[in-house]
Scaffold this motif. Sequence first.
Motif, PDB file in Angstrom:
ATOM      1  N   MET A 235       0.841  -1.214   0.000  1.00  0.00           N
ATOM      2  CA  MET A 235       0.000   0.000   0.000  1.00  0.00           C
ATOM      3  C   MET A 235       0.873   1.260   0.000  1.00  0.00           C
ATOM      4  O   MET A 235       0.502   2.292  -0.547  1.00  0.00           O
ATOM      5  N   ARG A 236       2.034   1.158   0.639  1.00  0.00           N
ATOM      6  CA  ARG A 236       2.973   2.292   0.649  1.00  0.00           C
ATOM      7  C   ARG A 236       3.370   2.651  -0.791  1.00  0.00           C
ATOM      8  O   ARG A 236       3.317   3.799  -1.202  1.00  0.00           O
ATOM      9  N   MET A 237       3.747   1.627  -1.581  1.00  0.00           N
ATOM     10  CA  MET A 237       4.177   1.911  -2.960  1.00  0.00           C
ATOM     11  C   MET A 237       2.995   2.247  -3.865  1.00  0.00           C
ATOM     12  O   MET A 237       3.132   3.015  -4.810  1.00  0.00           O
ATOM     13  N   LEU A 238       1.825   1.663  -3.559  1.00  0.00           N
ATOM     14  CA  LEU A 238       0.611   2.044  -4.288  1.00  0.00           C
ATOM     15  C   LEU A 238       0.363   3.540  -4.098  1.00  0.00           C
ATOM     16  O   LEU A 238       0.109   4.279  -5.064  1.00  0.00           O
ATOM     17  N   THR A 239       0.466   4.002  -2.860  1.00  0.00           N
ATOM     18  CA  THR A 239       0.220   5.415  -2.538  1.00  0.00           C
ATOM     19  C   THR A 239       1.185   6.313  -3.293  1.00  0.00           C
ATOM     20  O   THR A 239       0.803   7.320  -3.886  1.00  0.00           O
ATOM     21  N   ARG A 240       2.465   5.931  -3.280  1.00  0.00           N
ATOM     22  CA  ARG A 240       3.470   6.762  -3.933  1.00  0.00           C
ATOM     23  C   ARG A 240       3.304   6.768  -5.451  1.00  0.00           C
ATOM     24  O   ARG A 240       3.357   7.811  -6.103  1.00  0.00           O
ATOM     25  N   THR A 241       3.110   5.571  -6.017  1.00  0.00           N
ATOM     26  CA  THR A 241       3.058   5.478  -7.486  1.00  0.00           C
ATOM     27  C   THR A 241       1.751   6.051  -8.027  1.00  0.00           C
ATOM     28  O   THR A 241       1.756   6.841  -8.982  1.00  0.00           O
ATOM     29  N   ALA A 242       0.632   5.655  -7.432  1.00  0.00           N
ATOM     30  CA  ALA A 242      -0.659   6.186  -7.904  1.00  0.00           C
ATOM     31  C   ALA A 242      -0.714   7.694  -7.654  1.00  0.00           C
ATOM     32  O   ALA A 242      -1.307   8.438  -8.441  1.00  0.00           O
ATOM     33  N   GLY A 243      -0.088   8.146  -6.562  1.00  0.00           N
ATOM     34  CA  GLY A 243      -0.068   9.591  -6.281  1.00  0.00           C
ATOM     35  C   GLY A 243       0.592  10.363  -7.409  1.00  0.00           C
ATOM     36  O   GLY A 243       0.126  11.429  -7.820  1.00  0.00           O
ATOM     37  N   VAL A 244       1.693   9.798  -7.938  1.00  0.00           N
ATOM     38  CA  VAL A 244       2.390  10.454  -9.054  1.00  0.00           C
ATOM     39  C   VAL A 244       1.542  10.350 -10.333  1.00  0.00           C
ATOM     40  O   VAL A 244       1.347  11.326 -11.050  1.00  0.00           O
ATOM     41  N   GLU A 245       1.004   9.148 -10.585  1.00  0.00           N
ATOM     42  CA  GLU A 245       0.216   8.958 -11.821  1.00  0.00           C
ATOM     43  C   GLU A 245      -1.033   9.835 -11.865  1.00  0.00           C
ATOM     44  O   GLU A 245      -1.430  10.308 -12.928  1.00  0.00           O
ATOM     45  N   LEU A 246      -1.648  10.023 -10.716  1.00  0.00           N
ATOM     46  CA  LEU A 246      -2.948  10.721 -10.695  1.00  0.00           C
ATOM     47  C   LEU A 246      -2.821  12.216 -10.426  1.00  0.00           C
ATOM     48  O   LEU A 246      -3.812  12.951 -10.494  1.00  0.00           O
TER      49      LEU A 246
ATOM     50  N   GLY B 292      -1.216   8.082   2.271  1.00  0.00           N
ATOM     51  CA  GLY B 292      -1.351   6.981   3.223  1.00  0.00           C
ATOM     52  C   GLY B 292      -1.388   7.525   4.640  1.00  0.00           C
ATOM     53  O   GLY B 292      -0.698   8.499   4.965  1.00  0.00           O
ATOM     54  N   VAL B 293      -2.219   6.915   5.476  1.00  0.00           N
ATOM     55  CA  VAL B 293      -2.224   7.246   6.903  1.00  0.00           C
ATOM     56  C   VAL B 293      -1.806   5.970   7.640  1.00  0.00           C
ATOM     57  O   VAL B 293      -2.477   4.940   7.518  1.00  0.00           O
ATOM     58  N   GLY B 294      -0.696   6.055   8.359  1.00  0.00           N
ATOM     59  CA  GLY B 294      -0.155   4.879   9.043  1.00  0.00           C
ATOM     60  C   GLY B 294      -0.347   4.961  10.544  1.00  0.00           C
ATOM     61  O   GLY B 294       0.466   5.595  11.230  1.00  0.00           O
ATOM     62  N   PRO B 295      -1.397   4.345  11.062  1.00  0.00           N
ATOM     63  CA  PRO B 295      -1.582   4.366  12.518  1.00  0.00           C
ATOM     64  C   PRO B 295      -0.565   3.470  13.223  1.00  0.00           C
ATOM     65  O   PRO B 295      -0.041   2.513  12.636  1.00  0.00           O
ATOM     66  N   GLY B 296      -0.304   3.798  14.498  1.00  0.00           N
ATOM     67  CA  GLY B 296       0.451   2.890  15.362  1.00  0.00           C
ATOM     68  C   GLY B 296      -0.541   1.901  15.957  1.00  0.00           C
ATOM     69  O   GLY B 296      -1.259   1.226  15.221  1.00  0.00           O
ATOM     70  N   ALA B 297      -0.617   1.840  17.275  1.00  0.00           N
ATOM     71  CA  ALA B 297      -1.556   0.913  17.926  1.00  0.00           C
ATOM     72  C   ALA B 297      -2.809   1.685  18.335  1.00  0.00           C
ATOM     73  O   ALA B 297      -2.729   2.682  19.031  1.00  0.00           O
ATOM     74  N   VAL B 298      -3.962   1.189  17.876  1.00  0.00           N
ATOM     75  CA  VAL B 298      -5.225   1.907  18.084  1.00  0.00           C
ATOM     76  C   VAL B 298      -6.212   1.000  18.813  1.00  0.00           C
ATOM     77  O   VAL B 298      -6.264  -0.213  18.557  1.00  0.00           O
TER      78      VAL B 298
ATOM     79  N   LEU C 173      -0.612  17.889  -0.526  1.00  0.00           N
ATOM     80  CA  LEU C 173      -0.038  16.660   0.031  1.00  0.00           C
ATOM     81  C   LEU C 173      -0.397  15.487  -0.860  1.00  0.00           C
ATOM     82  O   LEU C 173      -1.588  15.170  -1.013  1.00  0.00           O
ATOM     83  N   THR C 174       0.573  14.834  -1.431  1.00  0.00           N
ATOM     84  CA  THR C 174       0.259  13.619  -2.189  1.00  0.00           C
ATOM     85  C   THR C 174       1.473  12.704  -2.271  1.00  0.00           C
ATOM     86  O   THR C 174       2.605  13.128  -2.003  1.00  0.00           O
ATOM     87  N   ALA C 175       1.203  11.428  -2.606  1.00  0.00           N
ATOM     88  CA  ALA C 175       2.250  10.429  -2.842  1.00  0.00           C
ATOM     89  C   ALA C 175       3.164  10.230  -1.634  1.00  0.00           C
ATOM     90  O   ALA C 175       4.359   9.995  -1.789  1.00  0.00           O
ATOM     91  N   THR C 176       2.586  10.327  -0.454  1.00  0.00           N
ATOM     92  CA  THR C 176       3.374  10.142   0.760  1.00  0.00           C
ATOM     93  C   THR C 176       2.482   9.591   1.880  1.00  0.00           C
ATOM     94  O   THR C 176       1.279   9.414   1.687  1.00  0.00           O
ATOM     95  N   SER C 177       3.097   9.321   3.027  1.00  0.00           N
ATOM     96  CA  SER C 177       2.320   8.796   4.164  1.00  0.00           C
ATOM     97  C   SER C 177       2.518   9.673   5.391  1.00  0.00           C
ATOM     98  O   SER C 177       3.583  10.260   5.585  1.00  0.00           O
ATOM     99  N   ILE C 178       1.470   9.724   6.206  1.00  0.00           N
ATOM    100  CA  ILE C 178       1.538  10.425   7.484  1.00  0.00           C
ATOM    101  C   ILE C 178       1.409   9.345   8.564  1.00  0.00           C
ATOM    102  O   ILE C 178       0.443   8.570   8.541  1.00  0.00           O
ATOM    103  N   PHE C 179       2.355   9.305   9.482  1.00  0.00           N
ATOM    104  CA  PHE C 179       2.262   8.311  10.559  1.00  0.00           C
ATOM    105  C   PHE C 179       1.621   8.935  11.791  1.00  0.00           C
ATOM    106  O   PHE C 179       2.008  10.019  12.222  1.00  0.00           O
TER     107      PHE C 179
END
Length: 256
Positions: A164-175, A184-190, A238-244
Amino acid sequence: MSLQNKVAIVTGGNSGIGQAIVLDLARQGAAGIVIDYVVHPEATVELEKEIVKLGGRAIGVDADVSKIEDLQKLVDAAVKNFGRLDIMVNNAGIETRTSVLDTTEDQYDKVLNINLKSAFFGTQVAARQMIKQGGGGRIINITSVHEDWPMPGNTAYCLSKGGMRMLTRTAGVELAPYNILVVGVGPGAVETPINLSTMHDPAKLQKLNSAIPLGRMARPEEIASVVAFLAGDGASYLTATSIFVDGGLMQSSVGL
Ligand SMILES: NC(=O)c1ccc[n+]([C@@H]2O[C@H](COP(=O)([O-])OP(=O)(O)OC[C@H]3O[C@@H](n4cnc5c(N)ncnc54)[C@H](O)[C@@H]3O)[C@@H](O)[C@H]2O)c1
């Protein structure tokens, strides 16, 4: 009310983080929300009622995100009921807590199909609709700290989130030329149903909390508020990246 006139789909939307996202999008004034679910239809009905109380509109749709035709059914429901689609939240996910040595083919297929294939084709069907409308939109993938951080004993899950990390980066560039932003939003423990065994085991919970710099698990609402921000005007660059959103967990020197 930053999401006025915006229409959203949230997969796995009737529990845990998904439910909190649905509620936060409604609070921010979303015009319509498609709540995807596969179990507990009664929870979806209750959630629809809560959204009406908040002044919003929502519809529950029974759709298995590992099937492309079901993902298309979600987009069709958004268009039929609310006229368009602006925000796609690929949130549904499962884990097996199995290592590379003991994961079965069935477990592997389930985790990869529900977590990664769903996000890939969820992105595809959502982006096609957004482009048809004239472009513009947000695709938010709920990944995990494990998009980057190994979790021994949960290999297929980590693999799906890394994908999903690479999907976010690649699709972010393509789109990007269509002004469709992919984050991408990357949660820790929820504190959600996926973590019930840890939450009900005081020793495990204490060990986990001591590894988190903020000293506690996140509440689902603390992930949802970041998603609502990413869906709004304030996140237009903000695109093609993740926020933790992990309370500092990934930077902690205390091991899990
Ligand atoms: N809770 C955490 O600590 C945590 C941490 C990092 C990432 N996440 C991620 O957050 C997301 C939401 O998880 P959660 O913690 O709210 O747990 P959860 O179990 O409450 O949510 C998962 C949702 O996905 C749904 N789902 C499962 N299979 C599906 C399918 N085939 N089609 C449609 N929906 C399906 C479930 O019914 C459920 O509503 C997941 O992607 C998970 O990996 C959770």
